[in-house]
Motif scaffolding. Structure first.
Motif, PDB file in Angstrom:
ATOM      1  N   VAL A 270      -2.211  10.377  87.106  1.00 16.03           N
ATOM      2  CA  VAL A 270      -0.973  10.487  87.887  1.00 16.03           C
ATOM      3  C   VAL A 270       0.249  10.337  86.989  1.00 16.03           C
ATOM      4  CG1 VAL A 270       0.432   9.339  89.631  1.00 16.03           C
ATOM      5  CG2 VAL A 270      -1.975   9.755  90.081  1.00 16.03           C
ATOM      6  N   LEU A 271       0.217   9.339  86.102  1.00 14.45           N
ATOM      7  CA  LEU A 271       1.344   9.128  85.200  1.00 14.45           C
ATOM      8  C   LEU A 271       1.498  10.286  84.230  1.00 14.45           C
ATOM      9  CD1 LEU A 271       0.911   5.313  84.415  1.00 14.45           C
ATOM     10  CD2 LEU A 271       2.358   6.400  86.159  1.00 14.45           C
ATOM     11  N   ALA A 272       0.389  10.766  83.688  1.00 13.74           N
ATOM     12  CA  ALA A 272       0.452  11.908  82.772  1.00 13.74           C
ATOM     13  C   ALA A 272       0.941  13.159  83.499  1.00 13.74           C
ATOM     14  CB  ALA A 272      -0.921  12.161  82.159  1.00 13.74           C
ATOM     15  N   GLY A 273       0.483  13.330  84.743  1.00 16.91           N
ATOM     16  CA  GLY A 273       0.904  14.484  85.522  1.00 16.91           C
ATOM     17  C   GLY A 273       2.383  14.487  85.833  1.00 16.91           C
ATOM     18  N   GLY A 274       2.983  13.291  85.922  1.00 17.89           N
ATOM     19  CA  GLY A 274       4.422  13.209  86.154  1.00 17.89           C
ATOM     20  C   GLY A 274       5.211  13.824  85.012  1.00 17.89           C
ATOM     21  N   PHE A 275       4.817  13.522  83.760  1.00 16.33           N
ATOM     22  CA  PHE A 275       5.483  14.125  82.606  1.00 16.33           C
ATOM     23  C   PHE A 275       5.277  15.634  82.592  1.00 16.33           C
ATOM     24  CE2 PHE A 275       5.000   9.736  81.112  1.00 16.33           C
ATOM     25  CZ  PHE A 275       6.278   9.504  80.597  1.00 16.33           C
ATOM     26  N   LEU A 276       4.058  16.072  82.922  1.00 16.28           N
ATOM     27  CA  LEU A 276       3.769  17.502  82.932  1.00 16.28           C
ATOM     28  C   LEU A 276       4.589  18.214  84.001  1.00 16.28           C
ATOM     29  CD1 LEU A 276       2.062  19.818  81.812  1.00 16.28           C
ATOM     30  CD2 LEU A 276       0.280  19.211  83.462  1.00 16.28           C
ATOM     31  N   ASP A 278       7.440  17.429  85.127  1.00 12.03           N
ATOM     32  CA  ASP A 278       8.853  17.482  84.747  1.00 12.03           C
ATOM     33  C   ASP A 278       9.152  18.611  83.762  1.00 12.03           C
ATOM     34  OD1 ASP A 278       9.691  15.408  86.330  1.00 12.03           O
ATOM     35  OD2 ASP A 278       9.486  13.881  84.769  1.00 12.03           O
ATOM     36  N   HIS A 279       8.126  19.166  83.141  1.00 13.43           N
ATOM     37  CA  HIS A 279       8.335  20.176  82.107  1.00 13.43           C
ATOM     38  C   HIS A 279       7.870  21.565  82.529  1.00 13.43           C
ATOM     39  CE1 HIS A 279       8.747  16.487  79.697  1.00 13.43           C
ATOM     40  NE2 HIS A 279       9.465  17.234  78.879  1.00 13.43           N
ATOM     41  N   THR A 280       7.601  21.738  83.813  1.00  6.16           N
ATOM     42  CA  THR A 280       7.215  23.065  84.293  1.00  6.16           C
ATOM     43  C   THR A 280       7.680  23.238  85.728  1.00  6.16           C
ATOM     44  OG1 THR A 280       5.377  24.594  84.684  1.00  6.16           O
ATOM     45  CG2 THR A 280       4.966  22.265  85.118  1.00  6.16           C
ATOM     46  N   ARG A 281       7.894  24.490  86.109  1.00  6.49           N
ATOM     47  CA  ARG A 281       8.192  24.786  87.503  1.00  6.49           C
ATOM     48  C   ARG A 281       7.035  25.531  88.150  1.00  6.49           C
ATOM     49  NH1 ARG A 281      13.935  27.587  87.613  1.00  6.49           N
ATOM     50  NH2 ARG A 281      13.481  27.504  89.841  1.00  6.49           N
ATOM     51  N   ARG A 282       5.982  25.803  87.375  1.00  2.36           N
ATOM     52  CA  ARG A 282       4.809  26.480  87.922  1.00  2.36           C
ATOM     53  C   ARG A 282       3.785  25.442  88.339  1.00  2.36           C
ATOM     54  NH1 ARG A 282       6.326  31.177  89.439  1.00  2.36           N
ATOM     55  NH2 ARG A 282       4.099  31.621  89.647  1.00  2.36           N
ATOM     56  N   HIS A 283       4.148  24.673  89.347  1.00  2.00           N
ATOM     57  CA  HIS A 283       3.315  23.543  89.744  1.00  2.00           C
ATOM     58  C   HIS A 283       1.993  23.987  90.367  1.00  2.00           C
ATOM     59  CE1 HIS A 283       7.558  21.972  89.857  1.00  2.00           C
ATOM     60  NE2 HIS A 283       6.983  21.228  88.943  1.00  2.00           N
ATOM     61  N   ILE A 325      -3.005  16.373  89.024  1.00  8.10           N
ATOM     62  CA  ILE A 325      -2.579  17.302  90.071  1.00  8.10           C
ATOM     63  C   ILE A 325      -1.528  16.685  91.001  1.00  8.10           C
ATOM     64  CG2 ILE A 325      -3.402  18.524  92.146  1.00  8.10           C
ATOM     65  CD1 ILE A 325      -6.087  18.839  90.640  1.00  8.10           C
ATOM     66  N   ALA A 326      -1.583  15.370  91.232  1.00  7.69           N
ATOM     67  CA  ALA A 326      -0.782  14.742  92.285  1.00  7.69           C
ATOM     68  C   ALA A 326       0.718  15.021  92.165  1.00  7.69           C
ATOM     69  CB  ALA A 326      -1.067  13.246  92.332  1.00  7.69           C
ATOM     70  N   PRO A 327       1.373  14.823  91.011  1.00  6.97           N
ATOM     71  CA  PRO A 327       2.805  15.106  90.944  1.00  6.97           C
ATOM     72  C   PRO A 327       3.141  16.573  91.188  1.00  6.97           C
ATOM     73  CG  PRO A 327       2.127  13.686  89.128  1.00  6.97           C
ATOM     74  CD  PRO A 327       0.877  14.200  89.765  1.00  6.97           C
ATOM     75  N   SER A 328       2.333  17.485  90.650  1.00  4.80           N
ATOM     76  CA  SER A 328       2.584  18.911  90.890  1.00  4.80           C
ATOM     77  C   SER A 328       2.394  19.262  92.359  1.00  4.80           C
ATOM     78  CB  SER A 328       1.642  19.756  90.024  1.00  4.80           C
ATOM     79  OG  SER A 328       1.967  19.635  88.655  1.00  4.80           O
ATOM     80  N   ARG A 329       1.413  18.624  92.995  1.00  4.56           N
ATOM     81  CA  ARG A 329       1.206  18.798  94.438  1.00  4.56           C
ATOM     82  C   ARG A 329       2.465  18.408  95.205  1.00  4.56           C
ATOM     83  NH1 ARG A 329      -2.079  13.963  96.429  1.00  4.56           N
ATOM     84  NH2 ARG A 329       0.026  13.081  96.273  1.00  4.56           N
ATOM     85  N   ASP A 330       3.040  17.251  94.854  1.00  6.62           N
ATOM     86  CA  ASP A 330       4.239  16.791  95.552  1.00  6.62           C
ATOM     87  C   ASP A 330       5.440  17.671  95.243  1.00  6.62           C
ATOM     88  OD1 ASP A 330       2.728  14.757  96.617  1.00  6.62           O
ATOM     89  OD2 ASP A 330       3.349  13.267  95.138  1.00  6.62           O
ATOM     90  N   LEU A 409      15.626  17.986  91.986  1.00  7.95           N
ATOM     91  CA  LEU A 409      14.550  17.294  91.297  1.00  7.95           C
ATOM     92  C   LEU A 409      14.933  16.940  89.868  1.00  7.95           C
ATOM     93  CD1 LEU A 409      11.490  19.382  92.463  1.00  7.95           C
ATOM     94  CD2 LEU A 409      11.960  17.006  93.047  1.00  7.95           C
ATOM     95  N   VAL A 410      15.731  17.796  89.223  1.00  5.55           N
ATOM     96  CA  VAL A 410      16.114  17.529  87.843  1.00  5.55           C
ATOM     97  C   VAL A 410      16.837  16.188  87.731  1.00  5.55           C
ATOM     98  CG1 VAL A 410      17.610  18.299  85.974  1.00  5.55           C
ATOM     99  CG2 VAL A 410      16.201  19.959  87.181  1.00  5.55           C
ATOM    100  N   HIS A 411      17.601  15.826  88.771  1.00  2.71           N
ATOM    101  CA  HIS A 411      18.400  14.601  88.714  1.00  2.71           C
ATOM    102  C   HIS A 411      17.682  13.414  89.305  1.00  2.71           C
ATOM    103  CE1 HIS A 411      21.852  16.860  87.300  1.00  2.71           C
ATOM    104  NE2 HIS A 411      21.664  17.726  88.269  1.00  2.71           N
ATOM    105  N   SER A 412      16.450  13.591  89.794  1.00  7.71           N
ATOM    106  CA  SER A 412      15.744  12.467  90.384  1.00  7.71           C
ATOM    107  C   SER A 412      14.720  11.902  89.434  1.00  7.71           C
ATOM    108  CB  SER A 412      15.057  12.872  91.688  1.00  7.71           C
ATOM    109  OG  SER A 412      14.071  13.844  91.435  1.00  7.71           O
TER     110      SER A 412
END
Length: 412
Positions: A270-276, A278-283, A325-330, A409-412
């Motif tokens: 989950v933590l690793a997915g958060g960084f990922l 943040d660096h893509t829009r193709r979730h 997957i979880a952050p991209s899902r959200d 999202l960029v500012h959150s």
């Protein structure tokens, strides 16, 4: 965590950190309680003389009650305060397990599952209401990620804790001790002066979110996506231990260790997915790629009898990818939500998890009763493949909509 909540005012920082810590502990309890009954399935089956489909029905009752009450509980939190609702939920869920430990019978199991489902419906509406009201808006996303991580950790440690409790105080004692955690954490919330949040609190800036239709095709597609995600994980989470024991010749300790590794790696993912994220829009593509690899891993587990060490390594890898997957899902949900309707959108798509909670126990319980333990993992593969296909389709849906959600999202 301190860096996540860094704020100009020291007092505000302390208050935010205390609030996030308290809410994260509550979320830990919610996920821990989700796994108490499944981890005791071998004990409950022997004591009650029932099959796995009867045990699975208890989880279906849990999912049904939780799904039907989540929206009403959300309205209740707005009217009487999220803090009060959260404290009541912790106590009610704990008492359901304590009661089952004091009087074990199959009817009591069903009642306990229903009450646990009611308590489970409290956490997301109350947690997110309080966080939304008291976290710095510029760091809201990171606060949410810590909240999610705490829930994953609660599920990850549940097998080991329940195994230790059964070994020390027995199955009935394990139910009572696990249940007592709920009221104890409620007392901790009070001691930490957990702040409240009501509808008035969240509109303190005077901004009223416009009422918009959130039942869009994209949101309905994501609801199905969430359901498939739930179905693909439910068999492993709830029946993985008994499947490994009966079909793979793995003992209880090794099976619990493999599941603990799976769930623990999910928390890290989950933590690793958060960084990922943040660096893509193709979730959708991120989710599809991770679940595609997961499907291959689970196919190997379903078709090959592996040594315990290799089995645990593959389960760990699958858990990590599932967490990624979880952050991209959200992000997919946020990008598909109309402006000002993110809360309602998340409420709708989350019912997909409730649907999976209703269907999965019966399906995987039936699989186990047919003595087909390998198909616990085989069915998960099928749902993962469907999830991959739907993720790729969903990723194309928002292309024509406004870019407002992304800039937000960029500012959150």
């Amino acid at each position: 965590m301190v860096d996540v909540l860094a704020a100009p005012q020291h007092v505000k920082t302390d208050s935010s950190l205390r609030t996030l810590t308290a809410i994260s502990v509550a979320h830990w309890v919610s996920h821990f309680h989700l796994f108490v009954l499944p981890m005791l399935f071998p004990f409950l089956k022997a004591q009650l003389g029932v099959g796995y489909i009867e045990l699975g029905f208890a989880l279906t009752v849990f999912g049904l009650v939780s799904g039907l009450t989540q929206a009403p509980i959300g309205y209740l939190a707005d009217h009487i305060g999220a803090r009060k609702v959260l404290l009541i939920g912790l106590c009610v869920g704990g008492c359901a397990l304590i009661g089952l430990g004091l009087h074990l019978s199959y009817p009591a199991l069903i009642v306990s599952a229903a009450v646990l489902g009611l308590a489970n419906s409290v956490y997301h509406p109350a947690d997110y209401a309080i966080l939304s009201a008291h976290m710095d808006v510029t760091r809201m996303g990171r606060a949410f990620s810590i909240h999610t991580f705490a829930g994953f950790v609660g599920g990850a440690v549940a097998p080991a804790i329940m195994l230790a409790l059964v070994a020390t105080v027995g199955g009935l004692g394990a139910l009572i001790v696990a249940g007592a955690i709920g009221p104890l954490v409620a007392l901790l919330m009070i001691a930490m002066s957990l702040p409240d949040a009501s509808a008035a609190d969240r509109r303190a800036d005077g901004v009223q979110a416009p009422q918009q239709n959130v039942l869009t095709p994209a949101i309905m597609m994501l609801t199905i996506f969430f359901m498939l995600l739930g179905l693909s994980n439910a068999g492993i989470n709830n029946f993985g231990v008994v499947a490994l024991m009966s079909g793979y010749g793995v003992d209880l300790a090794a099976a619990n260790f493999a599941l603990t590794a799976f769930l623990g790696a999910s928390a890290v993912g989950v933590l690793a997915g958060g960084f990922l994220a943040d660096h893509t829009r193709r979730h959708g593509q991120v989710a599809a790629a991770a679940f595609g690899i997961n499907a291959v891993i689970m196919l190997v587990i379903a078709t090959v009898n592996l040594p315990s060490l290799l089995l645990t390594a593959l389960m760990t890898s699958a858990g990590f990818l599932g967490g990624v997957i979880a952050p991209s899902r959200d992000m997919l949900v946020r990008n598909s939500a109309p402006p000002g309707a993110a809360g309602r959108a998340f409420g709708i798509v989350s019912t997909g998890f409730n649907f999976s909670g209703i269907l999965a126990p019966l399906l995987f319980g039936w699989i186990m009763d047919q003595n087909l333990p390998h198909w616990v993992f085989g069915a998960s593969v099928a749902f993962m493949v469907l999830t991959v296909l739907l993720a790729l389709v969903t990723d194309r849906k928002p292309q024509g909509k406004s870019e407002i959600p992304d800039s937000r999202l960029v500012h959150s």
